[in-house]
Design a protein around this motif. Sequence first.
Motif, PDB file in Angstrom:
ATOM      1  N   LYS A  10       0.828  -1.220   0.000  1.00  0.00           N
ATOM      2  CA  LYS A  10       0.000   0.000   0.000  1.00  0.00           C
ATOM      3  C   LYS A  10       0.863   1.271   0.000  1.00  0.00           C
ATOM      4  N   MET A  11       2.183   1.117  -0.093  1.00  0.00           N
ATOM      5  CA  MET A  11       3.047   2.303   0.063  1.00  0.00           C
ATOM      6  C   MET A  11       3.187   3.084  -1.239  1.00  0.00           C
ATOM      7  N   SER A  12       3.038   4.398  -1.126  1.00  0.00           N
ATOM      8  CA  SER A  12       3.193   5.238  -2.324  1.00  0.00           C
ATOM      9  C   SER A  12       4.671   5.546  -2.541  1.00  0.00           C
ATOM     10  N   LEU A  13       4.991   5.833  -3.789  1.00  0.00           N
ATOM     11  CA  LEU A  13       6.363   6.245  -4.121  1.00  0.00           C
ATOM     12  C   LEU A  13       6.722   7.498  -3.321  1.00  0.00           C
ATOM     13  N   GLU A  14       5.743   8.371  -3.169  1.00  0.00           N
ATOM     14  CA  GLU A  14       5.983   9.620  -2.442  1.00  0.00           C
ATOM     15  C   GLU A  14       6.432   9.339  -0.997  1.00  0.00           C
ATOM     16  N   ASN A  15       5.753   8.389  -0.335  1.00  0.00           N
ATOM     17  CA  ASN A  15       6.113   8.092   1.056  1.00  0.00           C
ATOM     18  C   ASN A  15       7.404   7.291   1.171  1.00  0.00           C
ATOM     19  N   TRP A  16       7.750   6.562   0.133  1.00  0.00           N
ATOM     20  CA  TRP A  16       9.073   5.926   0.096  1.00  0.00           C
ATOM     21  C   TRP A  16      10.147   7.019  -0.008  1.00  0.00           C
ATOM     22  N   GLU A  17       9.977   7.893  -0.990  1.00  0.00           N
ATOM     23  CA  GLU A  17      11.015   8.901  -1.262  1.00  0.00           C
ATOM     24  C   GLU A  17      11.166   9.905  -0.123  1.00  0.00           C
ATOM     25  N   LYS A  18      10.056  10.259   0.490  1.00  0.00           N
ATOM     26  CA  LYS A  18      10.090  11.248   1.573  1.00  0.00           C
ATOM     27  C   LYS A  18      10.914  10.705   2.752  1.00  0.00           C
ATOM     28  N   VAL A  19      10.626   9.453   3.111  1.00  0.00           N
ATOM     29  CA  VAL A  19      11.332   8.854   4.252  1.00  0.00           C
ATOM     30  C   VAL A  19      12.809   8.667   3.929  1.00  0.00           C
ATOM     31  N   VAL A  20      13.101   8.225   2.705  1.00  0.00           N
ATOM     32  CA  VAL A  20      14.512   8.048   2.336  1.00  0.00           C
ATOM     33  C   VAL A  20      15.233   9.391   2.345  1.00  0.00           C
ATOM     34  N   SER A  21      14.589  10.432   1.869  1.00  0.00           N
ATOM     35  CA  SER A  21      15.331  11.693   1.812  1.00  0.00           C
ATOM     36  C   SER A  21      15.493  12.327   3.187  1.00  0.00           C
ATOM     37  N   VAL A  22      14.479  12.241   4.044  1.00  0.00           N
ATOM     38  CA  VAL A  22      14.634  12.861   5.375  1.00  0.00           C
ATOM     39  C   VAL A  22      15.544  12.014   6.281  1.00  0.00           C
ATOM     40  N   ASN A  23      15.369  10.700   6.259  1.00  0.00           N
ATOM     41  CA  ASN A  23      16.092   9.864   7.222  1.00  0.00           C
ATOM     42  C   ASN A  23      17.499   9.494   6.766  1.00  0.00           C
ATOM     43  N   LEU A  24      17.683   9.385   5.453  1.00  0.00           N
ATOM     44  CA  LEU A  24      18.982   8.880   4.974  1.00  0.00           C
ATOM     45  C   LEU A  24      19.772   9.915   4.177  1.00  0.00           C
ATOM     46  N   ASN A  25      19.142  10.538   3.185  1.00  0.00           N
ATOM     47  CA  ASN A  25      19.906  11.521   2.400  1.00  0.00           C
ATOM     48  C   ASN A  25      20.417  12.646   3.300  1.00  0.00           C
ATOM     49  N   SER A  26      19.633  12.986   4.302  1.00  0.00           N
ATOM     50  CA  SER A  26      20.040  14.040   5.246  1.00  0.00           C
ATOM     51  C   SER A  26      21.367  13.693   5.925  1.00  0.00           C
ATOM     52  N   VAL A  27      21.576  12.408   6.136  1.00  0.00           N
ATOM     53  CA  VAL A  27      22.796  11.983   6.842  1.00  0.00           C
ATOM     54  C   VAL A  27      24.009  12.167   5.935  1.00  0.00           C
ATOM     55  N   PHE A  28      23.841  11.867   4.651  1.00  0.00           N
ATOM     56  CA  PHE A  28      24.903  12.200   3.701  1.00  0.00           C
ATOM     57  C   PHE A  28      25.111  13.722   3.677  1.00  0.00           C
ATOM     58  N   ASN A  29      24.011  14.459   3.532  1.00  0.00           N
ATOM     59  CA  ASN A  29      24.122  15.923   3.406  1.00  0.00           C
ATOM     60  C   ASN A  29      24.909  16.509   4.571  1.00  0.00           C
ATOM     61  N   MET A  30      24.455  16.204   5.780  1.00  0.00           N
ATOM     62  CA  MET A  30      25.037  16.842   6.957  1.00  0.00           C
ATOM     63  C   MET A  30      26.455  16.353   7.228  1.00  0.00           C
ATOM     64  N   THR A  31      26.648  15.042   7.127  1.00  0.00           N
ATOM     65  CA  THR A  31      27.954  14.505   7.509  1.00  0.00           C
ATOM     66  C   THR A  31      29.015  14.927   6.503  1.00  0.00           C
ATOM     67  N   SER A  32      28.668  14.912   5.215  1.00  0.00           N
ATOM     68  CA  SER A  32      29.679  15.286   4.216  1.00  0.00           C
ATOM     69  C   SER A  32      30.052  16.761   4.342  1.00  0.00           C
ATOM     70  N   LEU A  33      29.141  17.563   4.889  1.00  0.00           N
ATOM     71  CA  LEU A  33      29.436  18.996   5.016  1.00  0.00           C
ATOM     72  C   LEU A  33      30.261  19.339   6.263  1.00  0.00           C
ATOM     73  N   VAL A  34      30.355  18.414   7.211  1.00  0.00           N
ATOM     74  CA  VAL A  34      31.158  18.718   8.419  1.00  0.00           C
ATOM     75  C   VAL A  34      32.439  17.890   8.507  1.00  0.00           C
ATOM     76  N   ILE A  35      32.540  16.847   7.689  1.00  0.00           N
ATOM     77  CA  ILE A  35      33.620  15.876   7.906  1.00  0.00           C
ATOM     78  C   ILE A  35      35.009  16.468   7.619  1.00  0.00           C
ATOM     79  N   ASN A  36      35.108  17.332   6.604  1.00  0.00           N
ATOM     80  CA  ASN A  36      36.452  17.821   6.260  1.00  0.00           C
ATOM     81  C   ASN A  36      37.052  18.695   7.350  1.00  0.00           C
ATOM     82  N   LYS A  37      36.203  19.518   7.971  1.00  0.00           N
ATOM     83  CA  LYS A  37      36.690  20.384   9.051  1.00  0.00           C
ATOM     84  C   LYS A  37      37.069  19.526  10.267  1.00  0.00           C
TER      85      LYS A  37
END
Length: 240
Positions: A93-120
Motif C-alpha cells: 500500500k506504500m506510495s512512491l511519495e512516502n518511500w522517497e520522503k522517508v529516504v530523503s529525510v532519514n537517509l539523504n540528510s545523513v549524507f548531506n550533513m555529515t559530508s558537510l562537516v567531515i572535512n573540518k
Amino acid sequence: MSKIALVTGGTRGIGESISKKLKSSGIHVIANYASNDDSAKKFASESNIDVVKWDVSSFGECEKNVSQIYEKYKNIDILVNNAGITRDAPLHKMSLENWEKVVSVNLNSVFNMTSLVINKMRENQFGRIVHISSINGQKGQFGQTNYAATKSALIGFSKSLALESASKGITSNVICPGYINTEMVAAIREDILKSIIDTIPNKRLGESDEIAEMVQYLISEKASYINGSTISINGGLWMD
Ligand code: CAA
C-alpha cells in the motif's frame, strides 16, 4: 572554549532531550528543525538553545546553513544525525511519495550533513558523530519497509565512516532506540501500541532522556575508543 554541537531534529522528541543534555554538559548546542515553529519557539525560550530552521533532506539548504554556522561559531565538533520521520504502510500500500520522503529525510540528510562537516573535523583531528537509528532498522517492522531500510542503512554508513575517520580522531557510532515515549510513537494506533508494549521485556516505553544519556557519553573525550558501534537501547525488545 566550549565545543559546538549540531543536533538535527533537535527541538522535539529524542532530539530535544539530546540538545538539552548536551547543553547541560557545557556544550554550545545548535538545534535544527524542519517545520514546527511553535514547538521550536517554545523549546528555544525554555532552553535558551539556538534553533535554526531548514530541511535537512535538501543538500542546498544544508550547505547554506552549515556554512552560516561555521561563519558564526567557527566550528562544529559534534554532529547528531537525529532527524527522522515515519510514513508507515505495508509495501503493497506504500506510495512512491512516502518511500522517497522517508529516504530523503532519514537517509539523504545523513549524507548531506555529515559530508558537510567531515572535512573540518578531519582538519581539526577531532569529531564526534552520532546517528540515531532504530530497533526497526535492526529487526524490521510490519509497515516500515521505508523507515527500516533507512535506519539499517545508517548502520552501514556509520561503520564505513568510522573506518575512514578513526585515524583523524573522529568517531562515528549509532544508537538504536526501541519504542520511546515521543509523539512519533504516540501516533501508533492504540491497540497496536499496546500489543507492542506487551512484548517489551521491560514492559514500558523508553524515555528520551535514556537515549540522550548515551549520546552524552559517546560525544565525550572519554569515549574515544568507542567507534563504529551500534548501541541498542530498547528495554530488551531486541538483543543485538
Ligand atoms: N505482523 C503480522 N501481521 C500484521 C502485523 C504484524 N506486526 N500488523 C498487522 N498485521 C496484519 C493485520 O492482522 C491485518 O491482517 P488481516 O487483514 O488479515 O486482518 C493486516 O496485516 C492489516 O493490518 P492493519 O489493519 O494494521 O493495516 P493498516 O494498513 O491499517 O495499517 C500500519 C498498517 C499503519 C503499518 C499499522 O499496522 C501500524 O501502525 N503498525 C505499527 C508500525 C510501527 O510499529 N511503527 C513504528 C512507529 S514509531 C517508530 O518508528 C519509532 C521507532 O524507531 C521505533
